[in-house]
Design an enzyme around this catalytic site. Structure first.
Site, PDB file in Angstrom:
ATOM      1  N   LYS A 110       0.160  -7.634   4.016  1.00 19.81           N
ATOM      2  CA  LYS A 110      -0.990  -7.646   4.369  1.00 19.81           C
ATOM      3  C   LYS A 110      -1.057  -7.919   5.865  1.00 19.81           C
ATOM      4  O   LYS A 110      -2.026  -7.145   6.644  1.00 19.81           O
ATOM      5  CB  LYS A 110      -1.993  -8.768   3.649  1.00 19.81           C
ATOM      6  CG  LYS A 110      -2.297  -8.185   2.449  1.00 19.81           C
ATOM      7  CD  LYS A 110      -3.348  -9.413   1.643  1.00 19.81           C
ATOM      8  CE  LYS A 110      -3.832  -8.875   0.293  1.00 19.81           C
ATOM      9  NZ  LYS A 110      -4.308  -9.722  -0.462  1.00 19.81           N
ATOM     10  N   LYS A 192       3.001   0.109  -5.862  1.00 19.37           N
ATOM     11  CA  LYS A 192       1.847  -0.086  -6.922  1.00 19.37           C
ATOM     12  C   LYS A 192       0.536   0.378  -6.542  1.00 19.37           C
ATOM     13  O   LYS A 192       0.098   0.843  -5.309  1.00 19.37           O
ATOM     14  CB  LYS A 192       1.713  -1.679  -7.077  1.00 19.37           C
ATOM     15  CG  LYS A 192       1.013  -2.475  -5.888  1.00 19.37           C
ATOM     16  CD  LYS A 192       0.602  -3.797  -6.399  1.00 19.37           C
ATOM     17  CE  LYS A 192      -0.062  -4.318  -5.133  1.00 19.37           C
ATOM     18  NZ  LYS A 192      -1.082  -5.191  -5.252  1.00 19.37           N
ATOM     19  N   LYS A 195      -5.992  -1.478  -4.291  1.00 24.21           N
ATOM     20  CA  LYS A 195      -7.326  -1.168  -4.049  1.00 24.21           C
ATOM     21  C   LYS A 195      -7.489  -0.933  -2.203  1.00 24.21           C
ATOM     22  O   LYS A 195      -8.446  -0.385  -1.835  1.00 24.21           O
ATOM     23  CB  LYS A 195      -8.349  -2.421  -4.446  1.00 24.21           C
ATOM     24  CG  LYS A 195      -7.979  -3.723  -3.932  1.00 24.21           C
ATOM     25  CD  LYS A 195      -8.560  -4.863  -4.435  1.00 24.21           C
ATOM     26  CE  LYS A 195      -7.693  -6.140  -4.127  1.00 24.21           C
ATOM     27  NZ  LYS A 195      -7.392  -6.919  -5.148  1.00 24.21           N
TER      28      LYS A 195
END
Ligand code: TYM
Length: 325
Positions: A110, A192, A195
């Site tokens: 992130k 993976k 979103k």
């Protein structure tokens, strides 16, 4: 056995969340004491518009209820409504070492994605998650594979706290679905489903329209060759087979058999159909529940009351042990 899990109220809930986590929650509530939390404090570690956050929080509740979380069996509540979560997070902050957080894969990813917005909350995220779990003396934490490292940290912190201040916390165990712990992206089967993916072609969102589902499955990456078989050499087809199996309830071997004389195109068309049929009833239920905001608020008020009852006892004990009261 007591179970805890959480989900962020982000606008996009995808089939990875549904198959990897929520499906397991619904099964567990039949024989365990389950506590499920909409983690809105976690959600604000990335920029969020206040109005959207609020809307998405209630939407998330509607999705969970529609998917099968039963408020008569499970406690369902919003993280920010039980103040003990942030209190315990602060105390756990003081026994966590900075390198332990620097090592967190999700933080590193992130931080790379949002270079201009690496805030302290994003760094502290795993400790708040540990606080979520440890507040309720939990046995099992049903999550997707990506949360395993965070649950490991919760275990480490529980052990450390117990060692310094005396036996207080249970050591929780992560429960990861073997077949669905890691649903992969449709546009990249080596990463993976997420979103926060750059393209919406990465995921099937729970509220995607039939047309969007058809389009996304049609464009989904495939492997070389033409055989429809689950094998490590075919990560893309294996992922699609997995999604087919989870949406239809059929065994992978049965699906492989069904399509042994078909090509990718036919397989994908049928997969889109299966997904549409699987998601349509859920979408209808979500819309129905969303209209009944009174019911949603009632469920949340009850959830908050029950969660706080447990949390306040834990925080009292923790504060006494640390010497804060
Ligand atoms: P979140 O909101 O990102 O995701 C919710 C759940 O969905 C799982 N998941 C997946 N499973 C399989 N395949 C995928 N592609 C996939 N993507 C997501 C996640 O593993 C998760 O179980 N930090 C957590 C929320 C949280 C929490 C907690 C969980 C906060 N406190 C305490 C357990 C216990 C998160 O962001 O999940």
């Amino acid at each position: 056995m007591r179970v805890f899990s959480g989900i962020q109220p982000t606008g996009i809930i995808h089939i990875g969340n549904l198959f990897g986590a929520i499906r397991n929650w619904i099964l567990l509530q039949n024989h365990c004491e389950c506590i499920f939390c909409i983690v809105n404090y976690h959600a604000i570690t990335l920029p969020k518009k206040p109005e959207e956050l609020k809307k998405q929080t209630y939407k998330m509740v509607a999705i969970l209820l529609a998917a099968g979380i039963d408020p008569k069996k499970s406690i369902l509540f919003i993280q920010s409504e039980v103040k003990e979560h942030t209190e315990l997070c602060w105390i756990l902050n003081t026994i966590t070492k900075i390198p332990e957080l620097e090592r967190m894969t999700q933080f590193k990813e992130k931080a790379k994605e949002h270079k201009e917005d690496v805030n302290v909350g994003l760094f502290d995220y795993p400790i708040l998650m540990a606080a979520d779990i440890l507040l309720y003396n939990i046995d099992i934490v049903p999550v997707g594979e990506d949360q395993k490292q965070h649950v490991e940290l919760a275990r480490t912190l529980a052990r450390r706290f117990n060692k310094i201040f005396g036996e207080t916390f249970k050591i929780p165990t992560a429960s990861i679905q073997e077949d669905a712990g890691r649903i992969m992206g449709l546009d990249n089967p080596l990463k993976k489903m997420s979103k926060s993916a750059k393209s919406s072609l990465n995921y099937i969102a729970i509220d995607d329209s039939p047309q969007q589902i058809r389009e996304k499955i049609k464009k989904a990456v495939t492997d070389s060759g033409k055989e429809i078989k689950k094998t490590p050499q075919k990560p893309a087809i294996s992922n699609l087979l997995n999604i087919y199996s989870l949406s239809s309830g059929k065994e992978i071997s049965t699906i492989e058999d069904e399509f042994k004389n078909s090509g990718y195109k036919e397989f994908k068309e049928k997969l889109a159909l299966v997904l549409i049929e699987f998601l349509l009833p859920l979408q209808k239920k979500v819309r129905k529940i969303e209209k009944d905001q009174k019911y949603i608020k009632k469920v949340l008020a009850e959830g908050r009351r029950k969660a706080q009852e447990i949390a306040k006892d834990t925080i009292k004990e923790v504060k006494e042990k640390v010497g804060l009261v």
